[in-house]
Design a protein around this motif. Structure first.
Motif, PDB file in Angstrom:
ATOM      1  N   VAL A 113       0.835  -1.197   0.000  1.00 36.69           N
ATOM      2  CA  VAL A 113       0.000   0.000   0.000  1.00 36.69           C
ATOM      3  C   VAL A 113       0.872   1.250   0.000  1.00 36.69           C
ATOM      4  O   VAL A 113       1.815   1.367   0.788  1.00 36.69           O
ATOM      5  CB  VAL A 113      -0.923   0.030   1.237  1.00 36.69           C
ATOM      6  CG1 VAL A 113      -1.712   1.336   1.285  1.00 36.69           C
ATOM      7  CG2 VAL A 113      -1.874  -1.155   1.232  1.00 36.69           C
ATOM      8  N   TYR A 114       0.557   2.171  -0.902  1.00 35.75           N
ATOM      9  CA  TYR A 114       1.144   3.518  -0.892  1.00 35.75           C
ATOM     10  C   TYR A 114       0.037   4.483  -0.478  1.00 35.75           C
ATOM     11  O   TYR A 114      -0.966   4.627  -1.178  1.00 35.75           O
ATOM     12  CB  TYR A 114       1.680   3.890  -2.270  1.00 35.75           C
ATOM     13  CG  TYR A 114       2.819   3.021  -2.740  1.00 35.75           C
ATOM     14  CD1 TYR A 114       4.133   3.268  -2.334  1.00 35.75           C
ATOM     15  CD2 TYR A 114       2.578   1.933  -3.585  1.00 35.75           C
ATOM     16  CE1 TYR A 114       5.173   2.463  -2.770  1.00 35.75           C
ATOM     17  CE2 TYR A 114       3.618   1.123  -4.022  1.00 35.75           C
ATOM     18  CZ  TYR A 114       4.911   1.398  -3.604  1.00 35.75           C
ATOM     19  OH  TYR A 114       5.944   0.590  -4.033  1.00 35.75           O
ATOM     20  N   ALA A 128      -0.709   9.231  -8.711  1.00 39.33           N
ATOM     21  CA  ALA A 128       0.114   8.301  -7.932  1.00 39.33           C
ATOM     22  C   ALA A 128      -0.016   6.877  -8.433  1.00 39.33           C
ATOM     23  O   ALA A 128       0.963   6.117  -8.435  1.00 39.33           O
ATOM     24  CB  ALA A 128      -0.276   8.383  -6.452  1.00 39.33           C
ATOM     25  N   VAL A 129      -1.204   6.485  -8.848  1.00 38.36           N
ATOM     26  CA  VAL A 129      -1.408   5.117  -9.358  1.00 38.36           C
ATOM     27  C   VAL A 129      -0.448   4.826 -10.508  1.00 38.36           C
ATOM     28  O   VAL A 129       0.227   3.791 -10.524  1.00 38.36           O
ATOM     29  CB  VAL A 129      -2.871   4.917  -9.822  1.00 38.36           C
ATOM     30  CG1 VAL A 129      -3.010   3.619 -10.618  1.00 38.36           C
ATOM     31  CG2 VAL A 129      -3.815   4.901  -8.631  1.00 38.36           C
ATOM     32  N   TYR A 198       4.115   5.579   3.190  1.00 36.61           N
ATOM     33  CA  TYR A 198       3.574   6.894   2.867  1.00 36.61           C
ATOM     34  C   TYR A 198       4.152   7.388   1.538  1.00 36.61           C
ATOM     35  O   TYR A 198       5.339   7.209   1.256  1.00 36.61           O
ATOM     36  CB  TYR A 198       3.887   7.900   3.971  1.00 36.61           C
ATOM     37  CG  TYR A 198       3.029   7.732   5.204  1.00 36.61           C
ATOM     38  CD1 TYR A 198       1.635   7.705   5.101  1.00 36.61           C
ATOM     39  CD2 TYR A 198       3.602   7.609   6.468  1.00 36.61           C
ATOM     40  CE1 TYR A 198       0.843   7.562   6.234  1.00 36.61           C
ATOM     41  CE2 TYR A 198       2.803   7.467   7.607  1.00 36.61           C
ATOM     42  CZ  TYR A 198       1.430   7.433   7.475  1.00 36.61           C
ATOM     43  OH  TYR A 198       0.631   7.288   8.580  1.00 36.61           O
ATOM     44  N   ILE A 199       3.300   7.993   0.746  1.00 35.92           N
ATOM     45  CA  ILE A 199       3.719   8.536  -0.548  1.00 35.92           C
ATOM     46  C   ILE A 199       4.600   9.759  -0.310  1.00 35.92           C
ATOM     47  O   ILE A 199       4.247  10.664   0.451  1.00 35.92           O
ATOM     48  CB  ILE A 199       2.496   8.888  -1.413  1.00 35.92           C
ATOM     49  CG1 ILE A 199       1.716   7.600  -1.752  1.00 35.92           C
ATOM     50  CG2 ILE A 199       2.912   9.605  -2.694  1.00 35.92           C
ATOM     51  CD1 ILE A 199       0.390   7.845  -2.444  1.00 35.92           C
ATOM     52  N   SER A 200       5.731   9.798  -0.971  1.00 34.76           N
ATOM     53  CA  SER A 200       6.730  10.834  -0.712  1.00 34.76           C
ATOM     54  C   SER A 200       6.334  12.182  -1.289  1.00 34.76           C
ATOM     55  O   SER A 200       5.515  12.271  -2.219  1.00 34.76           O
ATOM     56  CB  SER A 200       8.080  10.418  -1.296  1.00 34.76           C
ATOM     57  OG  SER A 200       8.021  10.443  -2.713  1.00 34.76           O
ATOM     58  N   LYS A 201       6.950  13.224  -0.755  1.00 36.89           N
ATOM     59  CA  LYS A 201       6.725  14.576  -1.271  1.00 36.89           C
ATOM     60  C   LYS A 201       7.198  14.695  -2.712  1.00 36.89           C
ATOM     61  O   LYS A 201       6.682  15.519  -3.479  1.00 36.89           O
ATOM     62  CB  LYS A 201       7.447  15.601  -0.396  1.00 36.89           C
ATOM     63  CG  LYS A 201       7.146  17.052  -0.787  1.00 36.89           C
ATOM     64  CD  LYS A 201       7.832  18.037   0.127  1.00 36.89           C
ATOM     65  CE  LYS A 201       7.474  19.474  -0.254  1.00 36.89           C
ATOM     66  NZ  LYS A 201       7.835  19.808  -1.645  1.00 36.89           N
ATOM     67  N   GLU A 202       8.181  13.878  -3.100  1.00 38.27           N
ATOM     68  CA  GLU A 202       8.682  13.924  -4.476  1.00 38.27           C
ATOM     69  C   GLU A 202       7.565  13.603  -5.473  1.00 38.27           C
ATOM     70  O   GLU A 202       7.523  14.171  -6.570  1.00 38.27           O
ATOM     71  CB  GLU A 202       9.843  12.946  -4.665  1.00 38.27           C
ATOM     72  CG  GLU A 202      11.159  13.393  -4.048  1.00 38.27           C
ATOM     73  CD  GLU A 202      11.163  13.319  -2.526  1.00 38.27           C
ATOM     74  OE1 GLU A 202      10.360  12.535  -1.956  1.00 38.27           O
ATOM     75  OE2 GLU A 202      11.948  14.064  -1.894  1.00 38.27           O
ATOM     76  N   VAL A 203       6.654  12.697  -5.103  1.00 39.56           N
ATOM     77  CA  VAL A 203       5.522  12.376  -5.984  1.00 39.56           C
ATOM     78  C   VAL A 203       4.607  13.593  -6.120  1.00 39.56           C
ATOM     79  O   VAL A 203       4.152  13.916  -7.221  1.00 39.56           O
ATOM     80  CB  VAL A 203       4.750  11.147  -5.456  1.00 39.56           C
ATOM     81  CG1 VAL A 203       3.474  10.912  -6.270  1.00 39.56           C
ATOM     82  CG2 VAL A 203       5.637   9.902  -5.488  1.00 39.56           C
ATOM     83  N   GLU A 204       4.359  14.272  -5.015  1.00 37.30           N
ATOM     84  CA  GLU A 204       3.566  15.504  -5.070  1.00 37.30           C
ATOM     85  C   GLU A 204       4.237  16.547  -5.960  1.00 37.30           C
ATOM     86  O   GLU A 204       3.575  17.222  -6.762  1.00 37.30           O
ATOM     87  CB  GLU A 204       3.381  16.086  -3.674  1.00 37.30           C
ATOM     88  CG  GLU A 204       2.627  15.195  -2.697  1.00 37.30           C
ATOM     89  CD  GLU A 204       2.598  15.799  -1.313  1.00 37.30           C
ATOM     90  OE1 GLU A 204       2.362  17.022  -1.204  1.00 37.30           O
ATOM     91  OE2 GLU A 204       2.820  15.068  -0.325  1.00 37.30           O
ATOM     92  N   ASP A 205       5.540  16.673  -5.819  1.00 36.29           N
ATOM     93  CA  ASP A 205       6.278  17.657  -6.614  1.00 36.29           C
ATOM     94  C   ASP A 205       6.223  17.320  -8.103  1.00 36.29           C
ATOM     95  O   ASP A 205       6.102  18.217  -8.952  1.00 36.29           O
ATOM     96  CB  ASP A 205       7.736  17.729  -6.156  1.00 36.29           C
ATOM     97  CG  ASP A 205       7.888  18.316  -4.760  1.00 36.29           C
ATOM     98  OD1 ASP A 205       6.941  18.982  -4.299  1.00 36.29           O
ATOM     99  OD2 ASP A 205       8.947  18.099  -4.133  1.00 36.29           O
ATOM    100  N   ARG A 206       6.317  16.039  -8.424  1.00 33.71           N
ATOM    101  CA  ARG A 206       6.260  15.629  -9.837  1.00 33.71           C
ATOM    102  C   ARG A 206       4.865  15.882 -10.408  1.00 33.71           C
ATOM    103  O   ARG A 206       4.724  16.238 -11.587  1.00 33.71           O
ATOM    104  CB  ARG A 206       6.660  14.157  -9.991  1.00 33.71           C
ATOM    105  CG  ARG A 206       8.145  13.914  -9.753  1.00 33.71           C
ATOM    106  CD  ARG A 206       8.605  12.580 -10.300  1.00 33.71           C
ATOM    107  NE  ARG A 206       8.065  11.439  -9.598  1.00 33.71           N
ATOM    108  CZ  ARG A 206       8.598  10.896  -8.508  1.00 33.71           C
ATOM    109  NH1 ARG A 206       9.684  11.427  -7.962  1.00 33.71           N
ATOM    110  NH2 ARG A 206       8.047   9.828  -7.945  1.00 33.71           N
TER     111      ARG A 206
END
Length: 571
Positions: A113-114, A128-129, A198-206
């Motif tokens: 799970v992410y 994210a998926v 936990y989904i990283s901030k890098e994913v949010e930034d991308r």
């Protein structure tokens, strides 16, 4: 099992949510309240689950969430080796709890799970998926529904909401699950062992980088010195929307203070839907004080955007979803043609209930327009079709009348963040060129003709609601109207039988779309009506279109059509 038997099973069970125990005790002896909570299982479909938060099989609670997730887990394990799932949630009551409960079930089934560690917009889950190569996604949200609702949306590995076929297979698995006997992993243990991450901030930034990449005229938005009043309607949009506006040069953003922070009770707007004018009342009041160029409003899961703009008298005017979509399509086509970034054989996508004005705009710029069934997942599917042919760059824009827009292919759902950015860019460009948003809209009407639209919802609540909805649709198929509002019906499209009937010749043509319980009427004067039961609410929705040389003429036609069709439906 009868409702009272189910009620007794629930009251005898040691429930681990005290709110549910209190609710069951409070309705003891209330036959109607018990029946409403237990007369059916909450329906699972392509929109996942959506319902009132509370106790019972016909409610959203930790048990119905766990049961649905176990069904999804069984489906994924049968379909894939080593599947993983991304999970997001919004600001609604118990959204964070439901997200964690879903994660616990998946982890107990050996599924990675992410999970976002804070509330996030629905499009961020879609992103994210795909970004994390997950087999599925879960978004805990009821979008723009009132506070008493929550929901559970499921996404496939393409970032779209699941297909009808997949939903049916997941439902088959769900039906075999005992909701009180679902295996659970301890959340903290799973987190420590890496089964939940936990989904990283890098994913949010991308994600934000992909949004920013959809800019067409970066200098226009930087140079326009726009002032914006923004309301996230107590939802997830506050930080992402403000971040992207800051990144592209919109620095003067005033947030409606009462609606800035997450609040699942939505005290200031009982219907947190930017389609509903009352939801924007506080924003409009602040506009009177701040005098911005633009009011932006995103719904709680930030996949829809509503706007208001000043007219020449300084009064703020709401702009509809069809109008904003048409404005953005015209702007994107015009500017990408002008700067040479328009792809070869460009494609735009809209739903069948969305304005036909889009077809005229697209035709003017040599853009192929594709009509799909109602629901943004069908727009996302068209992007996937293009991607399979390595032609995803042909997609330039997609929108639906219900305030959902998407430019770019980085997500496969409507995105209030990118829409907010592009609306500001468009407003900035027009401001630099000395015209307003309303001027630009009038220019569109002068070029292509005036189109007026309205949606009407007919509520069918309670146990008999679904039966009434089915009876209405069946009755219309058995005895179709010959005229609506005094105007002859010239074509009827039945998307369930996949047939379009010419009422003058009786000739039938095939509709090449998935079957859906939708009826559409084309009238002799260019007006039209589309009718469909909602997939997520106990409502039948009618979508009206009228055209004319002037707004007044079109509005007059629309009023007659709406009045008569309401009688035809029996409301």
């Amino acid at each position: 099992m009868e409702e009272m038997q189910l009620y007794n099973v629930w009251t005898r069970t040691e429930l681990d949510d005290t709110d549910l125990r209190d609710e069951l005790a409070a309705i003891n002896g209330d036959v109607d309240a018990i029946k409403d909570r237990f007369y059916r299982d909450l329906e699972f479909g392509t929109g996942g689950l959506r319902g009132v938060i509370g106790a019972g099989t016909n409610r959203i609670n930790v048990y119905t969430i766990r049961k649905a997730t176990q069904g999804l887990a069984n489906y994924l394990i049968a379909e894939s080796n080593n599947p993983s799932v991304a999970i997001g949630y919004d600001s609604r009551i118990k959204s964070d709890l439901f997200a964690k409960e879903a994660a616990r079930v998946l982890s107990a089934n050996g599924i990675k799970v992410y999970l976002y560690d804070k509330l996030m917009p629905t499009p961020c889950l879609s992103f994210a998926v795909r970004e994390l190569n997950c087999e599925a996604g879960i978004m805990i949200t009821a979008s723009h529904n009132p506070a008493k609702y929550n929901g559970y949306k499921v996404y496939g590995n393409d970032g779209c909401q699941i297909t009808i076929e997949a939903a049916d297979r997941v439902l088959s698995e769900i039906n075999q699950v005992d909701l009180f006997h679902v295996e659970l992993e301890d959340f903290d243990k799973a987190l420590n062992e890496g089964n939940i991450e936990y989904i990283s901030k890098e994913v949010e930034d991308r994600y934000l980088a992909n949004v920013k990449a959809q800019l067409i005229n970066p200098k226009a938005v930087e140079q326009a010195n726009l002032k914006v009043v923004y309301t996230p309607l107590n939802g997830t949009g506050n930080l992402p929307v403000r971040n992207i506006l800051s990144m592209v040069g919109v620095k003067d953003v005033v947030v409606v203070p009462e609606q800035e922070k997450p609040d699942g009770t939505f005290r200031t707007c009982p219907f947190p839907n930017p389609e509903i004018p009352e939801a924007l009342n506080l924003g409009l009041k602040l506009c009177e004080q701040e005098k911005p160029d633009l009011l932006l409003a995103t719904d709680p899961d930030c996949d829809r955007v509503g706007i208001a703009v000043p007219d020449h008298n300084g009064n703020y005017v709401l702009v509809t979803g069809n109008e904003v979509g048409s404005l953005l399509l015209e702007y994107i086509c015009e500017q990408r043609t002008k700067n040479g970034s328009m792809p070869k054989n460009p494609v735009a996508v809209k739903t069948i209930v969305t304005t036909e004005l889009a077809k005229k705009i697209a035709q003017n710029y040599g853009v192929e327009i594709i009509d799909v069934l109602t629901g943004f997942k069908f727009i996302g599917e068209q992007i996937y079709v293009l991607e399979q042919k390595n032609e995803q760059d042909r997609y330039i824009f997609g929108f639906e009348e219900s305030y959902g827009y998407l430019a770019g292919t980085y997500v496969r759902d409507k995105d209030g963040v990118v829409a907010s950015m592009l609306i500001c860019e468009m407003a900035g460009y027009y401001k630099l060129n000395g015209i307003s948003i309303l001027d630009a809209l009038n220019r569109i009407y002068e070029t292509y003709g005036v189109y007026i639209h309205e949606q009407q919802s007919f509520t069918c609540e309670g146990e008999t609601g679904m039966q009434r909805m089915n009876e209405i649709m069946s009755g219309l198929r058995e005895q179709p109207p010959v005229t609506i509002g005094g105007f002859e019906v010239i074509k009827i499209a039945d998307y369930q039988s996949s047939e379009m009937t010419d009422m003058k010749t009786s000739n039938k043509t095939t509709i090449d779309l998935p079957k859906s319980n939708v009826l559409s009427y084309e009238l002799c004067n260019g007006a039209s009506v589309v009718l469909r039961p909602s997939g997520t609410e106990p409502k039948i929705k009618a979508y009206y279109t009228a055209t004319g040389k002037t707004k007044e003429q079109a509005k007059s036609v629309l009023a007659e059509v709406q009045k008569d069709y309401t009688k035809i439906l029996g409301f």
